[in-house]
Write a protein that holds these residues in place. Sequence first.
Motif, PDB file in Angstrom:
ATOM      1  N   UNK A 151      27.863 -13.167 -24.882  1.00  0.00           N
ATOM      2  CA  UNK A 151      27.327 -12.245 -23.880  1.00  0.00           C
ATOM      3  C   UNK A 151      25.886 -12.584 -23.521  1.00  0.00           C
ATOM      4  N   UNK A 152      25.062 -12.807 -24.537  1.00  0.00           N
ATOM      5  CA  UNK A 152      23.640 -13.082 -24.310  1.00  0.00           C
ATOM      6  C   UNK A 152      23.470 -14.379 -23.518  1.00  0.00           C
ATOM      7  N   UNK A 153      24.204 -15.387 -23.931  1.00  0.00           N
ATOM      8  CA  UNK A 153      24.080 -16.693 -23.303  1.00  0.00           C
ATOM      9  C   UNK A 153      24.494 -16.617 -21.821  1.00  0.00           C
ATOM     10  N   UNK A 154      25.544 -15.847 -21.573  1.00  0.00           N
ATOM     11  CA  UNK A 154      26.039 -15.722 -20.206  1.00  0.00           C
ATOM     12  C   UNK A 154      25.024 -15.014 -19.313  1.00  0.00           C
ATOM     13  N   UNK A 155      24.413 -13.940 -19.831  1.00  0.00           N
ATOM     14  CA  UNK A 155      23.391 -13.215 -19.071  1.00  0.00           C
ATOM     15  C   UNK A 155      22.259 -14.157 -18.673  1.00  0.00           C
ATOM     16  N   UNK A 156      21.810 -14.931 -19.637  1.00  0.00           N
ATOM     17  CA  UNK A 156      20.702 -15.842 -19.397  1.00  0.00           C
ATOM     18  C   UNK A 156      21.099 -16.900 -18.377  1.00  0.00           C
ATOM     19  N   UNK A 157      22.275 -17.457 -18.540  1.00  0.00           N
ATOM     20  CA  UNK A 157      22.717 -18.517 -17.633  1.00  0.00           C
ATOM     21  C   UNK A 157      22.827 -17.998 -16.201  1.00  0.00           C
ATOM     22  N   UNK A 158      23.344 -16.782 -16.035  1.00  0.00           N
ATOM     23  CA  UNK A 158      23.459 -16.221 -14.689  1.00  0.00           C
ATOM     24  C   UNK A 158      22.097 -16.063 -14.032  1.00  0.00           C
ATOM     25  N   UNK A 159      21.116 -15.584 -14.796  1.00  0.00           N
ATOM     26  CA  UNK A 159      19.770 -15.448 -14.252  1.00  0.00           C
ATOM     27  C   UNK A 159      19.218 -16.823 -13.875  1.00  0.00           C
ATOM     28  N   UNK A 163      20.839 -19.550 -13.108  1.00  0.00           N
ATOM     29  CA  UNK A 163      21.541 -20.118 -11.954  1.00  0.00           C
ATOM     30  C   UNK A 163      21.050 -19.477 -10.676  1.00  0.00           C
ATOM     31  N   UNK A 164      20.912 -18.162 -10.712  1.00  0.00           N
ATOM     32  CA  UNK A 164      20.440 -17.447  -9.532  1.00  0.00           C
ATOM     33  C   UNK A 164      19.048 -17.932  -9.145  1.00  0.00           C
ATOM     34  N   UNK A 165      18.194 -18.108 -10.142  1.00  0.00           N
ATOM     35  CA  UNK A 165      16.847 -18.576  -9.872  1.00  0.00           C
ATOM     36  C   UNK A 165      16.894 -19.947  -9.211  1.00  0.00           C
ATOM     37  N   UNK A 166      17.728 -20.831  -9.745  1.00  0.00           N
ATOM     38  CA  UNK A 166      17.810 -22.183  -9.198  1.00  0.00           C
ATOM     39  C   UNK A 166      18.265 -22.154  -7.743  1.00  0.00           C
ATOM     40  N   UNK A 167      19.257 -21.316  -7.453  1.00  0.00           N
ATOM     41  CA  UNK A 167      19.731 -21.219  -6.078  1.00  0.00           C
ATOM     42  C   UNK A 167      18.617 -20.667  -5.178  1.00  0.00           C
ATOM     43  N   UNK A 168      17.827 -19.719  -5.720  1.00  0.00           N
ATOM     44  CA  UNK A 168      16.726 -19.164  -4.934  1.00  0.00           C
ATOM     45  C   UNK A 168      15.640 -20.192  -4.653  1.00  0.00           C
ATOM     46  N   UNK A 169      15.426 -21.092  -5.605  1.00  0.00           N
ATOM     47  CA  UNK A 169      14.445 -22.151  -5.372  1.00  0.00           C
ATOM     48  C   UNK A 169      14.960 -23.040  -4.239  1.00  0.00           C
ATOM     49  N   UNK A 170      16.257 -23.320  -4.283  1.00  0.00           N
ATOM     50  CA  UNK A 170      16.807 -24.238  -3.300  1.00  0.00           C
ATOM     51  C   UNK A 170      16.879 -23.643  -1.907  1.00  0.00           C
ATOM     52  N   UNK A 171      17.012 -22.311  -1.815  1.00  0.00           N
ATOM     53  CA  UNK A 171      16.970 -21.740  -0.468  1.00  0.00           C
ATOM     54  C   UNK A 171      15.608 -21.145  -0.147  1.00  0.00           C
ATOM     55  N   UNK A 172      14.619 -21.586  -0.910  1.00  0.00           N
ATOM     56  CA  UNK A 172      13.227 -21.234  -0.631  1.00  0.00           C
ATOM     57  C   UNK A 172      12.888 -19.750  -0.779  1.00  0.00           C
TER      58      UNK A 172
END
Lengths: 559, 130, 286
Positions: free
Chosen positions: A442-450, A452-461
């Motif tokens: 559970x913990x690992x999944x929460x962290x990974x989702x955050x 991933x979201x951050x990475x996508x946000x960097x890529x769409x500026x």
Amino acid sequence: MFDNEELEQIKKQRKKWEENVVEPTVKRFPERKEEFKTSSSHEIKKTYTPLDVEDLEYVNDLAFPGMPPYTRGVQPTMYRGKLWTMRQYAGFGTAEESNERFHYLMSQGQTGLSVAFDLPTQIGYDSDDSMAEGEVGRVGVAIDSLDDMETLFREIPLDKVSTSMTINSTAAILLAMYIALAEKQGVSPDKLKGTIQNDILKEYIARGTYIFPPEPSMKIITDIFEYCSEYLPGFNTISISGYHIREAGANAVQEIAFTLADGIAYVEAAIDAGLDPNVFGKRLSFFFNAHNNFFEEIAKFRAARRIWARIMKERFNVENNKALRLRFHTQTGGSTLTAQQPLNNIARVAYQALAAVLGGTQSLHTNSYDEALGLPTEESVTAALRTQQIIAYETGVADTVDPLGGSYFIEKLTSDIEKKVMEYLSKIDDLGGMVKAIEKGYIQKEILNTAYEYQLNVENQKEIVVGVNKFQTDEDAEKEILEFDPEIEDRQKEKLKTLKEKRDQNTVKEALEKLKKAAKEDDNIMPYVLDAVKHYATVGEISSALRDVFGEYTEAIIL
Amino acid sequence: MENKLKVLVAKPGLDGHDRGAKIVAMALRDAGMEVIYTGLRQSPEEIVKAASQENVDIIGLSILSGAHLKLCERIQKLMKESDIEDKPVFVGGIIPAKDVKKLKEMGIYEVFGPGVPLKKIVEKVKEAVK
Amino acid sequence: MISEREVAETLSLIEKDPLKAKEIVSKYPERDYFVVGITGSPGSGKSTMTDKLAEMFAAEKDVAIIAVDPTSAFTGGAFLGDRIRMRRSVKRNNIFIRSMASRGAVGGLSPGIYDAVEFLGRAGYDIIFVETVGVGQSETDIVNLADLVLLVLAPGSGDDVQMLKAGIMEIGDIYVVNKKDLDESQKILVNIEATLKLSGIERDVISTNSITGENIDRLKNIVQDHLTVLNQTKKLEKNRKDRYKFNLLNTLFSILRTRYSKIEDLEKIISMYANEEGENNESKEN
């Protein structure tokens, strides 16, 4: 904190402000973004007022520094009494080189030593093990036996320094070596000061240098607590870490929530082992990340102190005030540093360090600007240390305690973070506690989702990284980075060979057998580990013996 | 009929930093690929065996501990022995510029340092298979 | 035994084109082999179970494992995460492990799996374990594919309620109640035995702990016994023929599911199916 009449007036003025002042302005000059959010998705308002903190009570929620719940700081005078410890993580290649770096840093004004070990040492493999190939001496110093430890601390009086060792699965072994070395110097264990990281739960979550499964690992940790509470009262026996959890992609709320949840698990384990939280609570320390969002970070540290004091008091009935205090070391966030335009990192580190100081850290490591490229050079490490010294001596921020206390924004943010952290802690309780939550992934999944979201946000500026997705330049010069000596592995192997020939094989074997027996019978393994290292048993041999008894951890699968 | 790309994302050696590898695995999956993420502490032998049996189109290695030259050397050698040296290998992590050259000379198809956008990685992976 | 390289590459060709796959497979000589299906809810411990059983059988036979994972309906991609759970099997030289994505198939399997299994059998593998996507209400195609089905249940996977729904109970030849160390596990075991008794169905039921290995060798023996019976009663060949028909149907559905189905493809598969039916009827008449 404010009386009702005043609040009413403020409400009235706010309405006026929004309708008559803000609206016309925003019509002509729209704001830069649709929404302004922190790393943990807290929405940030245009400005903050007493209305945002109307429920805040000074005495109960803030209190004076050095009084529970310690929101404003764990000591009454903080940096007016003593500046934070400037402790730069170091160690690479051989024990000789690390020793040289230690002497250098001490001469430059560093006040505490911090040791980085290579991966084989951290994971219980000797330098000649096939698993160690290519890794010996890379991310830290290779320690195979007490021999290497002696070289590492040559001419460093252990009663005069405070040493922090970033070691987890093999903490018992390295601590035992430190104790054995002190003995050789004529220093009794009760004089030793320092910290061992010794936080296995975050290894399963974010760092990966685990060996055994959670249950026996928790047992080893409580063995160390018990042993040190008797023989090394000046040593911090755990550094409950959020740094790596943050680096793995967690946001500020998750960093605190998962770290404190780990803390709860350790306190429970220690209590189950018969230890008194009023006593060992005083020796717990924490390790956090200093990240980019300046005010969120400051609020985060304050929230962490308040939450932990309340947990220790309400959940564990701790009465000794000293055991309610969350003391912490901070490191500026490595993952925020860029390989592109490395000099920018100096500014990043400076702001992150400032946030840590304004947040009341007890000790601080500032990253070097070239760390996205490799291990830092002597020059860059010095600049990083100077960053701290400039904050301490030139900015004046250390002259009063918790200067941002009372800021409507900071107090609101602190309370909001506390709320969200408590939600997570409740969820983790529902899952059966932190160990279960980790085993379930559970913990690992929460962290990974955050992450991933951050990475996508960097890529769409939506998130900007200066020099990377905005303000890029064409770069050509290859930066000078610290060279790694490929001969280290061979030299260590030679050393090992010589050691194994010189030492008395039989006493080593005997010591290891005794250790295995103690482990099987649930005895405190520390005395047996100490005995083994004194006979020059290696890190790999001791770890193998314990692997035979405890088995190895298999990673929770989340993808 | 069904042309799905199959990718192995592996963490060789003792390095425990898996944020990048996992994120890349997620991005590849979201781009419609079938991804096997191996988890930590894979030996070169395990990686090559998986790549061979699963007959993946691409092998991705994530290495942040600095041991990339040694590990890639071993993996390339084993790939040759298993007859799969034609499969493109991508390496991600902390790789100094002069090592990038060495890796490419070894036969590594592409090296990604920190800050490379996921979009680019997905693009390059698709390109490599054509 | 053909080379692992050839096996791996041929499986890829099979997955790529289920129609052409039949041609490819027919080039290899027919052979007897067993297919053991392992199914159950996610989190029941299927993979660990498969891993341990495969390792035990590999002491005497050549074993293949196919692990199926779900394809994401949104992205068309998949995480094939079973292989890394099979820590013992990956170490053995005579165990071949292959992951396949379900690729839109609804029955818990994947479009190319029938041909993949037939090919592996012909390639020299004596026992082929097929681990399916977790059992919901529709993932029951494993019955058509396997000679023997192990249904793995465990507390915490929602099995108490799920399994009592019609259809799920009937697919198992052997019921394995995992996580023996948990109290809930006992309850599930008792429930199953009661249900079976009431329906007058006789089945093997066993409780195991796939992590400690408790009772796994007993399970292995039960499986072995079933396989021996299949061999003796010459069921294997009949199963293979039936499997082939389901194979054709499966391919028919997967061709239909493709947006750009070619008429020739449809015609071809339908005629293949009609042939099989014809042959079947002939042999019945004879």
